[in-house]
Design a protein around this motif. Structure first.
Motif, PDB file in Angstrom:
ATOM      1  N   LEU A 126       0.825  -1.204   0.000  1.00  0.00           N
ATOM      2  CA  LEU A 126       0.000   0.000   0.000  1.00  0.00           C
ATOM      3  C   LEU A 126       0.862   1.258   0.000  1.00  0.00           C
ATOM      4  O   LEU A 126       0.599   2.207  -0.742  1.00  0.00           O
ATOM      5  CB  LEU A 126      -0.930   0.000   1.214  1.00  0.00           C
ATOM      6  CG  LEU A 126      -1.810   1.249   1.387  1.00  0.00           C
ATOM      7  CD1 LEU A 126      -2.719   1.430   0.182  1.00  0.00           C
ATOM      8  CD2 LEU A 126      -2.627   1.166   2.675  1.00  0.00           C
ATOM      9  N   LYS A 127       1.897   1.261   0.805  1.00  0.00           N
ATOM     10  CA  LYS A 127       2.778   2.435   0.874  1.00  0.00           C
ATOM     11  C   LYS A 127       3.474   2.663  -0.463  1.00  0.00           C
ATOM     12  O   LYS A 127       3.626   3.810  -0.909  1.00  0.00           O
ATOM     13  CB  LYS A 127       3.810   2.234   1.984  1.00  0.00           C
ATOM     14  CG  LYS A 127       4.609   3.484   2.344  1.00  0.00           C
ATOM     15  CD  LYS A 127       5.546   3.208   3.497  1.00  0.00           C
ATOM     16  CE  LYS A 127       6.308   4.469   3.926  1.00  0.00           C
ATOM     17  NZ  LYS A 127       5.422   5.422   4.617  1.00  0.00           N
ATOM     18  N   SER A 128       3.882   1.582  -1.126  1.00  0.00           N
ATOM     19  CA  SER A 128       4.524   1.703  -2.426  1.00  0.00           C
ATOM     20  C   SER A 128       3.562   2.240  -3.479  1.00  0.00           C
ATOM     21  O   SER A 128       3.925   3.098  -4.291  1.00  0.00           O
ATOM     22  CB  SER A 128       5.076   0.344  -2.860  1.00  0.00           C
ATOM     23  OG  SER A 128       5.628   0.402  -4.150  1.00  0.00           O
ATOM     24  N   VAL A 129       2.312   1.749  -3.478  1.00  0.00           N
ATOM     25  CA  VAL A 129       1.317   2.218  -4.444  1.00  0.00           C
ATOM     26  C   VAL A 129       1.011   3.698  -4.219  1.00  0.00           C
ATOM     27  O   VAL A 129       0.892   4.484  -5.173  1.00  0.00           O
ATOM     28  CB  VAL A 129       0.035   1.373  -4.348  1.00  0.00           C
ATOM     29  CG1 VAL A 129      -1.079   1.980  -5.186  1.00  0.00           C
ATOM     30  CG2 VAL A 129       0.305  -0.052  -4.805  1.00  0.00           C
ATOM     31  N   LEU A 130       0.902   4.104  -2.959  1.00  0.00           N
ATOM     32  CA  LEU A 130       0.629   5.508  -2.656  1.00  0.00           C
ATOM     33  C   LEU A 130       1.767   6.406  -3.154  1.00  0.00           C
ATOM     34  O   LEU A 130       1.523   7.472  -3.727  1.00  0.00           O
ATOM     35  CB  LEU A 130       0.439   5.691  -1.148  1.00  0.00           C
ATOM     36  CG  LEU A 130      -0.838   5.091  -0.547  1.00  0.00           C
ATOM     37  CD1 LEU A 130      -0.801   5.181   0.967  1.00  0.00           C
ATOM     38  CD2 LEU A 130      -2.069   5.804  -1.091  1.00  0.00           C
ATOM     39  N   LEU A 131       2.992   5.958  -2.945  1.00  0.00           N
ATOM     40  CA  LEU A 131       4.140   6.753  -3.383  1.00  0.00           C
ATOM     41  C   LEU A 131       4.187   6.860  -4.901  1.00  0.00           C
ATOM     42  O   LEU A 131       4.391   7.955  -5.459  1.00  0.00           O
ATOM     43  CB  LEU A 131       5.433   6.128  -2.854  1.00  0.00           C
ATOM     44  CG  LEU A 131       6.734   6.839  -3.255  1.00  0.00           C
ATOM     45  CD1 LEU A 131       6.752   8.251  -2.702  1.00  0.00           C
ATOM     46  CD2 LEU A 131       7.947   6.054  -2.772  1.00  0.00           C
ATOM     47  N   ASN A 132       3.991   5.754  -5.594  1.00  0.00           N
ATOM     48  CA  ASN A 132       4.021   5.776  -7.057  1.00  0.00           C
ATOM     49  C   ASN A 132       2.870   6.601  -7.628  1.00  0.00           C
ATOM     50  O   ASN A 132       3.038   7.298  -8.637  1.00  0.00           O
ATOM     51  CB  ASN A 132       3.974   4.356  -7.610  1.00  0.00           C
ATOM     52  CG  ASN A 132       5.281   3.618  -7.426  1.00  0.00           C
ATOM     53  OD1 ASN A 132       6.327   4.232  -7.300  1.00  0.00           O
ATOM     54  ND2 ASN A 132       5.225   2.305  -7.390  1.00  0.00           N
ATOM     55  N   THR A 133       1.691   6.523  -6.989  1.00  0.00           N
ATOM     56  CA  THR A 133       0.557   7.324  -7.448  1.00  0.00           C
ATOM     57  C   THR A 133       0.832   8.811  -7.273  1.00  0.00           C
ATOM     58  O   THR A 133       0.548   9.624  -8.162  1.00  0.00           O
ATOM     59  CB  THR A 133      -0.710   6.926  -6.673  1.00  0.00           C
ATOM     60  OG1 THR A 133      -0.945   5.523  -6.824  1.00  0.00           O
ATOM     61  CG2 THR A 133      -1.912   7.692  -7.196  1.00  0.00           C
ATOM     62  N   MET A 134       1.369   9.168  -6.108  1.00  0.00           N
ATOM     63  CA  MET A 134       1.723  10.565  -5.875  1.00  0.00           C
ATOM     64  C   MET A 134       2.764  11.040  -6.888  1.00  0.00           C
ATOM     65  O   MET A 134       2.659  12.141  -7.439  1.00  0.00           O
ATOM     66  CB  MET A 134       2.263  10.723  -4.457  1.00  0.00           C
ATOM     67  CG  MET A 134       2.743  12.129  -4.130  1.00  0.00           C
ATOM     68  SD  MET A 134       3.686  12.186  -2.610  1.00  0.00           S
ATOM     69  CE  MET A 134       5.065  11.138  -3.039  1.00  0.00           C
ATOM     70  N   LEU A 135       3.752  10.196  -7.154  1.00  0.00           N
ATOM     71  CA  LEU A 135       4.796  10.549  -8.111  1.00  0.00           C
ATOM     72  C   LEU A 135       4.212  10.724  -9.503  1.00  0.00           C
ATOM     73  O   LEU A 135       4.531  11.693 -10.208  1.00  0.00           O
ATOM     74  CB  LEU A 135       5.872   9.463  -8.116  1.00  0.00           C
ATOM     75  CG  LEU A 135       7.060   9.661  -9.051  1.00  0.00           C
ATOM     76  CD1 LEU A 135       7.872  10.878  -8.629  1.00  0.00           C
ATOM     77  CD2 LEU A 135       7.939   8.419  -9.079  1.00  0.00           C
ATOM     78  N   MET A 136       3.327   9.827  -9.901  1.00  0.00           N
ATOM     79  CA  MET A 136       2.753   9.889 -11.238  1.00  0.00           C
ATOM     80  C   MET A 136       1.882  11.129 -11.399  1.00  0.00           C
ATOM     81  O   MET A 136       1.964  11.838 -12.404  1.00  0.00           O
ATOM     82  CB  MET A 136       1.927   8.625 -11.510  1.00  0.00           C
ATOM     83  CG  MET A 136       1.323   8.567 -12.900  1.00  0.00           C
ATOM     84  SD  MET A 136       0.518   6.997 -13.219  1.00  0.00           S
ATOM     85  CE  MET A 136      -0.743   7.019 -11.941  1.00  0.00           C
ATOM     86  N   CYS A 137       1.049  11.431 -10.402  1.00  0.00           N
ATOM     87  CA  CYS A 137       0.161  12.594 -10.503  1.00  0.00           C
ATOM     88  C   CYS A 137       0.954  13.897 -10.526  1.00  0.00           C
ATOM     89  O   CYS A 137       0.656  14.795 -11.321  1.00  0.00           O
ATOM     90  CB  CYS A 137      -0.828  12.598  -9.338  1.00  0.00           C
ATOM     91  SG  CYS A 137      -2.073  11.300  -9.413  1.00  0.00           S
ATOM     92  N   SER A 138       1.954  14.010  -9.671  1.00  0.00           N
ATOM     93  CA  SER A 138       2.718  15.253  -9.606  1.00  0.00           C
ATOM     94  C   SER A 138       3.577  15.447 -10.849  1.00  0.00           C
ATOM     95  O   SER A 138       3.597  16.536 -11.440  1.00  0.00           O
ATOM     96  CB  SER A 138       3.585  15.271  -8.343  1.00  0.00           C
ATOM     97  OG  SER A 138       4.450  14.141  -8.310  1.00  0.00           O
ATOM     98  N   VAL A 139       4.298  14.407 -11.265  1.00  0.00           N
ATOM     99  CA  VAL A 139       5.144  14.519 -12.460  1.00  0.00           C
ATOM    100  C   VAL A 139       4.294  14.740 -13.700  1.00  0.00           C
ATOM    101  O   VAL A 139       4.634  15.551 -14.573  1.00  0.00           O
ATOM    102  CB  VAL A 139       6.024  13.262 -12.612  1.00  0.00           C
ATOM    103  CG1 VAL A 139       6.734  13.261 -13.950  1.00  0.00           C
ATOM    104  CG2 VAL A 139       7.028  13.185 -11.476  1.00  0.00           C
ATOM    105  N   ASN A 140       3.165  14.035 -13.794  1.00  0.00           N
ATOM    106  CA  ASN A 140       2.280  14.197 -14.940  1.00  0.00           C
ATOM    107  C   ASN A 140       1.757  15.629 -15.022  1.00  0.00           C
ATOM    108  O   ASN A 140       1.649  16.210 -16.106  1.00  0.00           O
ATOM    109  CB  ASN A 140       1.112  13.212 -14.839  1.00  0.00           C
ATOM    110  CG  ASN A 140       0.197  13.289 -16.047  1.00  0.00           C
ATOM    111  OD1 ASN A 140       0.611  13.114 -17.177  1.00  0.00           O
ATOM    112  ND2 ASN A 140      -1.071  13.570 -15.796  1.00  0.00           N
ATOM    113  N   THR A 141       1.446  16.226 -13.850  1.00  0.00           N
ATOM    114  CA  THR A 141       0.943  17.595 -13.837  1.00  0.00           C
ATOM    115  C   THR A 141       2.027  18.590 -14.231  1.00  0.00           C
ATOM    116  O   THR A 141       1.788  19.517 -15.007  1.00  0.00           O
ATOM    117  CB  THR A 141       0.393  17.937 -12.442  1.00  0.00           C
ATOM    118  OG1 THR A 141      -0.681  17.041 -12.128  1.00  0.00           O
ATOM    119  CG2 THR A 141      -0.119  19.359 -12.393  1.00  0.00           C
ATOM    120  N   LEU A 142       3.246  18.390 -13.709  1.00  0.00           N
ATOM    121  CA  LEU A 142       4.321  19.343 -13.957  1.00  0.00           C
ATOM    122  C   LEU A 142       4.858  19.248 -15.382  1.00  0.00           C
ATOM    123  O   LEU A 142       5.112  20.268 -16.027  1.00  0.00           O
ATOM    124  CB  LEU A 142       5.458  19.120 -12.955  1.00  0.00           C
ATOM    125  CG  LEU A 142       5.136  19.446 -11.490  1.00  0.00           C
ATOM    126  CD1 LEU A 142       6.308  19.056 -10.602  1.00  0.00           C
ATOM    127  CD2 LEU A 142       4.813  20.916 -11.328  1.00  0.00           C
TER     128      LEU A 142
END
Length: 715
Positions: free
Chosen positions: A272-288
């Motif tokens: 769960l912690k890994s999925v949360l981190l990857n999701t946060m990374l994907m959303c932030s990088v995708n936005t930027l």
């Protein structure tokens, strides 16, 4: 003679607050932006007006524009192509038919369909009914209070990411882990869920503002599925509402990233912690980098275009940059209609967008190369490389050169133009052919070259000195205690004592003073003493002594074993108080004795770069620990055979990818070890066992040679 074109009566025209008009086709749901003059021409087309009357009316509306029949012709053809007008009979329009387009080159006709595969749009359903049903439910949760709470959550998560950046950075997965097959499948599922919410944000916001959303589907961009919703109807809305619709998707992803950041901070280690981190990374990088980036035609672009009140900003900026490049090369201009502040803004945007696209293209090529090598599909990588390079480099360059060397245009070239073309061509060839400095960057770590100290026997450790202390040659560094050897020594000493007692008993007794056993006992005593003396030599090895004078340096630290059933006898550095009494196996590296300058660099260079390295090339090392001071050195040795194992320090620091084996860490790609000597001019030697990157200055190479090499490696 009449001009036999008539405007469709069902078209819907709305004035755009940035100027011009938005024309909606209610049948095809296509939208067209027209400026004031173009919209006036459209309204004048009633099937009864003549071409001359049309020209006179346009001159009255825009006297500053010298519009001719040749200008109206392509525009009318464009309106007909968009099905905004229909022809009611023959007339003056026969004179406006454009000349047939020249046939495209064979190579262009072959490669262009491949480039079109990079962007395929597949409509699926009409979501209007679902949006209408979902809007009342969503409106209960989306209100001013919830929006304020979401904004606060984004601010708190951003502040937390800044304050805990070091910990967040250390938790990020490596490129190999992130692009691994298992993680890619999981992230694809997360990506689809996030994109559904992203597009739902656009659609529901548009529905709330009164715009329509009659289409949603899948778009394949570089073979990556991306969901989309068609909210083009928001063009009919005022600018404020249009901005809300455009920014809704970015806002949704930022809220998701913030929620994942806060949940990740409290989650226990695991999936769960890994999925949360990857999701946060994907959303932030995708936005930027993508959705929120105004240099690409995504949400951020449309937000900026609306803020600057510049419809069709991308195509207009391309025209401005192309016209500037044409003036630079030939001294002639196509006559851009942009002027003043608008021209400056479009020029700045066009140049920035061009530079970003170049870097993005190079990054995509590197990513394609890495992923296809990782998954052993190099052929697919080659096809993608051809497609990307053709679409983003070859085609635009071909079109520009075609415009320059057009036969009709070349007839108007004067001497100055030809001189300018020759100068630009020479400059271009110089950029391609002049050798430029080249360097190879590789991960490296600092290893000790001083005299190594090993445990020659096994035993329980008792430190005698500490690391960092100065010792003399032969000084004890540590003492080992081995119960088995202790018992063996006691047995040998006891054997000698027992035989000596037997000899004394035989010689002191008058009855046995001349016994034939005395010579045998004496021989046994001599053999026992020799065995004890020989053992004493081994016994002395339990005291580990310094092989030379100098400073005692520690060996690489041994990490604590996690999740293993094997016994952990010691960890960290061997000769330390925490390991007092720990069992040390024979051959264990206890440390090094020497000077501070007894260090060297060991770099891991890939197969693609090792061919450029030579002994004596200059090197600069920068540690990942930070600091502005770099260490200088020279290449001392380049391995001729690839390495089967990697330095553990580099594998642990994740500067290089490998897989654990019985012998150590095996590289995932062909790797060569390069030894670098530290320059004597370095004021401060690098920290022992520190890791970082080396930049090795190789021989100069031109851009043409580099492109040749890249194509040779790729294909």
């Amino acid at each position: 003679m009449l001009f036999p074109w008539i405007k469709r009566p069902d078209l819907i025209s709305v004035p755009h607050d940035s100027g011009g008009w938005v024309v909606k086709d209610p049948l095809t749901l296509h939208y067209t932006w027209l400026d004031e003059t173009e919209h006036a021409i459209l309204n004048l087309l009633d099937g009864k007006v003549t071409l001359q009357t049309l020209l006179n009316s346009v001159h009255q509306l825009s006297p500053q524009q010298a519009i001719t029949a040749s200008d109206i012709g392509p525009f009318v053809q464009s309106l007909a192509g968009h099905q905004l007008i229909r022809q009611v009979g023959p007339g003056d329009s026969l004179r406006l038919n454009p000349s047939p387009s020249p046939a495209r080159p064979l190579g262009l006709r072959f490669v262009q369909p491949l480039f079109q595969l990079l962007r395929i749009q597949i409509p699926l359903v009409n979501p209007s009914r679902w949006l209408t049903a979902a809007l009342p439910v969503v409106s209960k949760f989306v209100n001013p209070l919830s929006l304020k709470l979401a904004a606060v959550m984004v601010c708190v998560a951003s502040l937390l990411a800044v304050l805990r950046f070091g910990e967040l950075k250390s938790a990020l997965p490596s490129m190999r882990e992130f692009l691994g097959p298992q993680n890619m499948i999981l992230m694809l599922i997360v990506f689809v869920v996030v994109k559904v919410l992203h597009e739902a944000g656009h659609a529901l916001t548009a529905k709330t503002c009164g715009a329509e959303c009659n289409e949603c589907g899948v778009m394949l961009m570089v073979f990556t599925p991306v969901l989309y919703t068609n909210v083009t109807d928001s063009w009919m809305l005022p600018r404020r509402q249009r901005l809300l619709v455009t920014a809704a998707g970015i806002a949704v992803e930022l809220v998701i990233a913030a929620a994942c950041m806060l949940l990740w901070w409290q989650a226990a280690p695991g999936l769960l912690k890994s999925v949360l981190l990857n999701t946060m990374l994907m959303c932030s990088v995708n936005t930027l980098l993508f959705n929120g980036n105004p240099l690409l035609r995504f949400d951020g672009y449309f937000v900026l275009a609306d803020l600057l009140r510049l419809p069709n900003m991308a195509s207009r900026s391309v025209a401005v940059v192309r016209d500037a490049a044409l003036r630079l090369v030939t001294g002639q201009s196509e006559g851009s209609s942009e002027s003043g502040r608008t021209h400056v803004v479009l020029m700045i945007y066009g140049v920035l967008s061009l530079v970003y696209r170049v870097f993005l293209t190079l990054a995509i090529l590197q990513l394609v190369r890495h992923v296809t090598r990782e998954w052993n599909v190099e052929l697919l990588g080659s096809v993608l490389t051809i497609t990307i390079v053709s679409g983003f480099v070859v085609f635009p360059l071909f079109q520009f050169l075609k415009r320059i060397f057009d036969l009709d245009a070349m007839l108007d070239y004067d001497t100055k133009t030809w001189i300018r073309l020759a100068a630009v061509t020479a400059a271009g060839l110089a950029v391609l052919l002049i050798p430029l400095p080249r360097s190879v960057v590789a991960p490296a770590f600092v290893q000790c070259t001083a005299a190594a100290v090993y445990a020659t026997l096994s035993g329980s450790l008792t430190p005698e000195v500490r690391y960092g202390e100065t010792v003399q040659s032969g000084a004890p560094l540590a003492t080992l205690h081995n119960p088995d050897l202790q018992r063996t020594r006691q047995r040998l000493v006891g054997r000698v004592s027992e035989l000596e007692q037997q000899f004394e008993a035989l010689t002191l007794n008058a009855a046995t003073a001349n016994s034939e056993l005395i010579p045998t006992v004496m021989e046994s005593i001599q053999a026992a003493k020799q065995a004890l003396q020989k053992f004493e030599g081994e016994w002395q090895k339990l005291i580990v002594k310094s092989p030379r004078s100098g400073t005692l340096f520690p060996p690489p630290a041994v990490p604590v074993q996690q999740n293993t059933d094997l016994t952990q006898f010691w960890d960290g550095t061997v000769i330390s108080n925490r390991n007092t009494g720990a069992w040390i196996a024979r051959g264990t590296l206890l440390g090094y004795v020497g000077a501070d300058t007894d260090v060297e660099l060991l770099a891991c260079v890939s197969e693609d770069d090792v061919e450029f390295l030579r002994v004596g090339q200059s090197v600069r090392f920068q540690s990942t620990a930070g600091g502005a001071v770099s260490v200088q050195g020279v290449v001392r040795d380049v391995a001729t055979l690839s390495s089967s194992t990697l330095p553990t320090n580099l594998a642990i620091s994740q500067l290089i990818n490998g897989r654990p084996t019985v012998e150590g860490v095996a590289p995932l790609e062909v790797t060569y070890l390069v030894t670098v000597s530290i320059a004597e001019t370095s004021a401060v030697p690098p920290a022992l066992y520190s890791v970082g990157h080396v930049r090795i200055q190789t021989h100069a190479s031109s851009l043409f040679r580099r492109m040749q090499r890249y194509l040779r490696q790729t294909f």
